[in-house]
Design a protein around this motif. Sequence first.
Motif, PDB file in Angstrom:
ATOM      1  N   PHE A   1      43.240 -18.250 -16.872  1.00 39.74           N
ATOM      2  CA  PHE A   1      41.806 -18.496 -17.001  1.00 39.74           C
ATOM      3  C   PHE A   1      41.173 -17.582 -18.051  1.00 39.74           C
ATOM      4  CE2 PHE A   1      42.319 -20.053 -12.520  1.00 39.74           C
ATOM      5  CZ  PHE A   1      42.025 -21.372 -12.788  1.00 39.74           C
ATOM      6  N   THR A   2      41.712 -16.370 -18.217  1.00 39.32           N
ATOM      7  CA  THR A   2      41.141 -15.437 -19.200  1.00 39.32           C
ATOM      8  C   THR A   2      42.255 -14.796 -20.019  1.00 39.32           C
ATOM      9  OG1 THR A   2      41.254 -13.475 -17.781  1.00 39.32           O
ATOM     10  CG2 THR A   2      39.268 -14.851 -17.573  1.00 39.32           C
ATOM     11  N   SER A   3      41.905 -14.347 -21.210  1.00 33.79           N
ATOM     12  CA  SER A   3      42.881 -13.645 -22.053  1.00 33.79           C
ATOM     13  C   SER A   3      43.213 -12.274 -21.461  1.00 33.79           C
ATOM     14  CB  SER A   3      42.366 -13.511 -23.484  1.00 33.79           C
ATOM     15  OG  SER A   3      41.150 -12.811 -23.507  1.00 33.79           O
ATOM     16  N   GLU A   4      42.282 -11.699 -20.702  1.00 34.17           N
ATOM     17  CA  GLU A   4      42.550 -10.416 -20.055  1.00 34.17           C
ATOM     18  C   GLU A   4      43.675 -10.557 -19.027  1.00 34.17           C
ATOM     19  OE1 GLU A   4      38.617 -10.436 -21.829  1.00 34.17           O
ATOM     20  OE2 GLU A   4      39.413 -11.747 -20.283  1.00 34.17           O
ATOM     21  N   THR A   5      43.654 -11.658 -18.278  1.00 33.40           N
ATOM     22  CA  THR A   5      44.720 -11.892 -17.299  1.00 33.40           C
ATOM     23  C   THR A   5      46.042 -12.166 -18.010  1.00 33.40           C
ATOM     24  OG1 THR A   5      43.084 -12.808 -15.783  1.00 33.40           O
ATOM     25  CG2 THR A   5      45.389 -13.213 -15.255  1.00 33.40           C
ATOM     26  N   ALA A   6      45.987 -12.892 -19.114  1.00 36.03           N
ATOM     27  CA  ALA A   6      47.203 -13.136 -19.896  1.00 36.03           C
ATOM     28  C   ALA A   6      47.787 -11.801 -20.368  1.00 36.03           C
ATOM     29  CB  ALA A   6      46.900 -14.055 -21.080  1.00 36.03           C
ATOM     30  N   ALA A   7      46.936 -10.891 -20.810  1.00 34.76           N
ATOM     31  CA  ALA A   7      47.399  -9.576 -21.251  1.00 34.76           C
ATOM     32  C   ALA A   7      48.015  -8.796 -20.085  1.00 34.76           C
ATOM     33  CB  ALA A   7      46.243  -8.787 -21.877  1.00 34.76           C
ATOM     34  N   LYS A   8      47.437  -8.916 -18.886  1.00 28.53           N
ATOM     35  CA  LYS A   8      48.017  -8.259 -17.700  1.00 28.53           C
ATOM     36  C   LYS A   8      49.394  -8.848 -17.391  1.00 28.53           C
ATOM     37  CE  LYS A   8      43.627  -7.077 -15.550  1.00 28.53           C
ATOM     38  NZ  LYS A   8      42.658  -7.442 -14.529  1.00 28.53           N
ATOM     39  N   PHE A   9      49.541 -10.152 -17.585  1.00 25.16           N
ATOM     40  CA  PHE A   9      50.836 -10.812 -17.379  1.00 25.16           C
ATOM     41  C   PHE A   9      51.874 -10.240 -18.347  1.00 25.16           C
ATOM     42  CE2 PHE A   9      53.962 -14.154 -18.112  1.00 25.16           C
ATOM     43  CZ  PHE A   9      54.307 -14.505 -16.808  1.00 25.16           C
ATOM     44  N   VAL A  10      51.453 -10.011 -19.584  1.00 28.00           N
ATOM     45  CA  VAL A  10      52.345  -9.396 -20.568  1.00 28.00           C
ATOM     46  C   VAL A  10      52.815  -8.040 -20.034  1.00 28.00           C
ATOM     47  CG1 VAL A  10      52.527  -8.430 -22.899  1.00 28.00           C
ATOM     48  CG2 VAL A  10      51.293 -10.567 -22.533  1.00 28.00           C
ATOM     49  N   GLY A  11      51.874  -7.251 -19.533  1.00 29.75           N
ATOM     50  CA  GLY A  11      52.214  -5.928 -19.001  1.00 29.75           C
ATOM     51  C   GLY A  11      53.165  -5.988 -17.819  1.00 29.75           C
ATOM     52  N   ALA A  12      53.051  -7.049 -17.025  1.00 31.88           N
ATOM     53  CA  ALA A  12      53.888  -7.174 -15.827  1.00 31.88           C
ATOM     54  C   ALA A  12      55.268  -7.750 -16.115  1.00 31.88           C
ATOM     55  CB  ALA A  12      53.169  -8.044 -14.787  1.00 31.88           C
ATOM     56  N   PHE A  13      55.386  -8.625 -17.125  1.00 28.19           N
ATOM     57  CA  PHE A  13      56.645  -9.345 -17.324  1.00 28.19           C
ATOM     58  C   PHE A  13      57.362  -9.088 -18.654  1.00 28.19           C
ATOM     59  CE2 PHE A  13      54.826 -11.664 -13.811  1.00 28.19           C
ATOM     60  CZ  PHE A  13      55.935 -11.980 -13.042  1.00 28.19           C
ATOM     61  N   HIS A  14      56.656  -8.640 -19.698  1.00 31.43           N
ATOM     62  CA  HIS A  14      57.317  -8.442 -20.991  1.00 31.43           C
ATOM     63  C   HIS A  14      58.344  -7.312 -20.897  1.00 31.43           C
ATOM     64  CE1 HIS A  14      57.871  -8.817 -25.263  1.00 31.43           C
ATOM     65  NE2 HIS A  14      57.657  -7.526 -25.423  1.00 31.43           N
ATOM     66  N   GLN A  15      59.548  -7.572 -21.407  1.00 28.66           N
ATOM     67  CA  GLN A  15      60.653  -6.614 -21.405  1.00 28.66           C
ATOM     68  C   GLN A  15      61.100  -6.243 -19.989  1.00 28.66           C
ATOM     69  OE1 GLN A  15      62.346  -5.492 -24.282  1.00 28.66           O
ATOM     70  NE2 GLN A  15      61.194  -7.210 -25.100  1.00 28.66           N
ATOM     71  N   GLU A  16      60.875  -7.149 -19.046  1.00 33.86           N
ATOM     72  CA  GLU A  16      61.314  -6.941 -17.663  1.00 33.86           C
ATOM     73  C   GLU A  16      62.493  -7.865 -17.371  1.00 33.86           C
ATOM     74  OE1 GLU A  16      59.922  -4.541 -15.877  1.00 33.86           O
ATOM     75  OE2 GLU A  16      58.411  -4.159 -17.412  1.00 33.86           O
ATOM     76  N   ARG A  17      63.126  -7.643 -16.228  1.00 36.76           N
ATOM     77  CA  ARG A  17      64.257  -8.466 -15.814  1.00 36.76           C
ATOM     78  C   ARG A  17      63.968  -9.010 -14.411  1.00 36.76           C
ATOM     79  NH1 ARG A  17      68.745  -4.863 -16.153  1.00 36.76           N
ATOM     80  NH2 ARG A  17      68.814  -5.365 -18.349  1.00 36.76           N
ATOM     81  N   LEU A  18      64.147 -10.329 -14.238  1.00 38.56           N
ATOM     82  CA  LEU A  18      64.012 -10.930 -12.912  1.00 38.56           C
ATOM     83  C   LEU A  18      65.312 -10.690 -12.153  1.00 38.56           C
ATOM     84  CD1 LEU A  18      62.348 -14.311 -13.968  1.00 38.56           C
ATOM     85  CD2 LEU A  18      61.225 -12.294 -13.002  1.00 38.56           C
ATOM     86  N   THR A  19      65.226 -10.475 -10.847  1.00 36.53           N
ATOM     87  CA  THR A  19      66.418 -10.046 -10.104  1.00 36.53           C
ATOM     88  C   THR A  19      66.909 -11.017  -9.042  1.00 36.53           C
ATOM     89  OG1 THR A  19      65.053  -8.840  -8.522  1.00 36.53           O
ATOM     90  CG2 THR A  19      65.833  -7.624 -10.458  1.00 36.53           C
ATOM     91  N   ARG A  20      66.333 -12.191  -8.949  1.00 32.86           N
ATOM     92  CA  ARG A  20      66.796 -13.150  -7.933  1.00 32.86           C
ATOM     93  C   ARG A  20      68.278 -13.483  -8.142  1.00 32.86           C
ATOM     94  NH1 ARG A  20      64.508 -16.889  -4.393  1.00 32.86           N
ATOM     95  NH2 ARG A  20      62.444 -16.328  -5.110  1.00 32.86           N
ATOM     96  N   TYR A  21      68.674 -13.618  -9.404  1.00 35.87           N
ATOM     97  CA  TYR A  21      70.066 -13.901  -9.761  1.00 35.87           C
ATOM     98  C   TYR A  21      70.566 -12.795 -10.682  1.00 35.87           C
ATOM     99  CZ  TYR A  21      68.566 -18.503  -8.160  1.00 35.87           C
ATOM    100  OH  TYR A  21      68.043 -19.527  -7.419  1.00 35.87           O
ATOM    101  N   THR A  22      71.863 -12.520 -10.624  1.00 37.51           N
ATOM    102  CA  THR A  22      72.446 -11.513 -11.500  1.00 37.51           C
ATOM    103  C   THR A  22      72.353 -12.001 -12.947  1.00 37.51           C
ATOM    104  OG1 THR A  22      73.988 -10.893  -9.766  1.00 37.51           O
ATOM    105  CG2 THR A  22      74.526 -10.184 -12.005  1.00 37.51           C
ATOM    106  N   THR A  23      71.675 -11.240 -13.764  1.00 38.80           N
ATOM    107  CA  THR A  23      71.482 -11.613 -15.162  1.00 38.80           C
ATOM    108  C   THR A  23      71.184 -10.376 -15.984  1.00 38.80           C
ATOM    109  OG1 THR A  23      70.218 -12.981 -16.701  1.00 38.80           O
ATOM    110  CG2 THR A  23      69.010 -12.052 -14.847  1.00 38.80           C
TER     111      THR A  23
END
Length: 175
Positions: free
Chosen positions: A79-101
């Motif tokens: 809905f906002t670019s501020e939230t999109a930026a927060k998403f970047v902070g939460a997920f950029h250069q991160e690894r999801l762990t549900r599956y080994t990867t």
Amino acid sequence: ALGSSQASVVSTQAPSAELGAWPEDATTVMLRNIPNRYTAEELLAEMIAAGFEGSFDFFYLPIDFKTKRNRGYSFINFFTSETAAKFVGAFHQERLTRYTTQKILEVSPAVTQGFQANIARYVRKDAQRIKNAWFRPMIFGPNGEEDVDCESEPATESREDEESRGSGSASISVE
């Protein structure tokens, strides 16, 4: 159920200055390097667990119909670019762990920006062609509930109303 995710995001680097570089008018992100085993429901569960429930109106995880696996990228309009930026902070250069990867996620501004542009590009084009609802682009209403009629437009609401309304609750069910 979406909320019962046992997976989490594992940081692979210290917080960076990436947020400062986010374009102030960019609301649509492209999330890349998603492990191919992830389903739309599993990726949405990760987003909700990270606190993004009710903050986006468009989600699309393209699927390879031959393998029935995702193609490794998705598009999410916030809905906002501020939230999109927060998403970047939460997920950029991160690894999801549900599956080994070893895949490290990358978040960038999408080429197609905004709700209407994403509807025109992905929903209207794919709505008739894609039969499985989980493989189609998803539209969410202002309270985070899925709008299963992908041809409709969300209720018009001013940006101030969107920002002040708080988070909604997503109720996605598999039939």
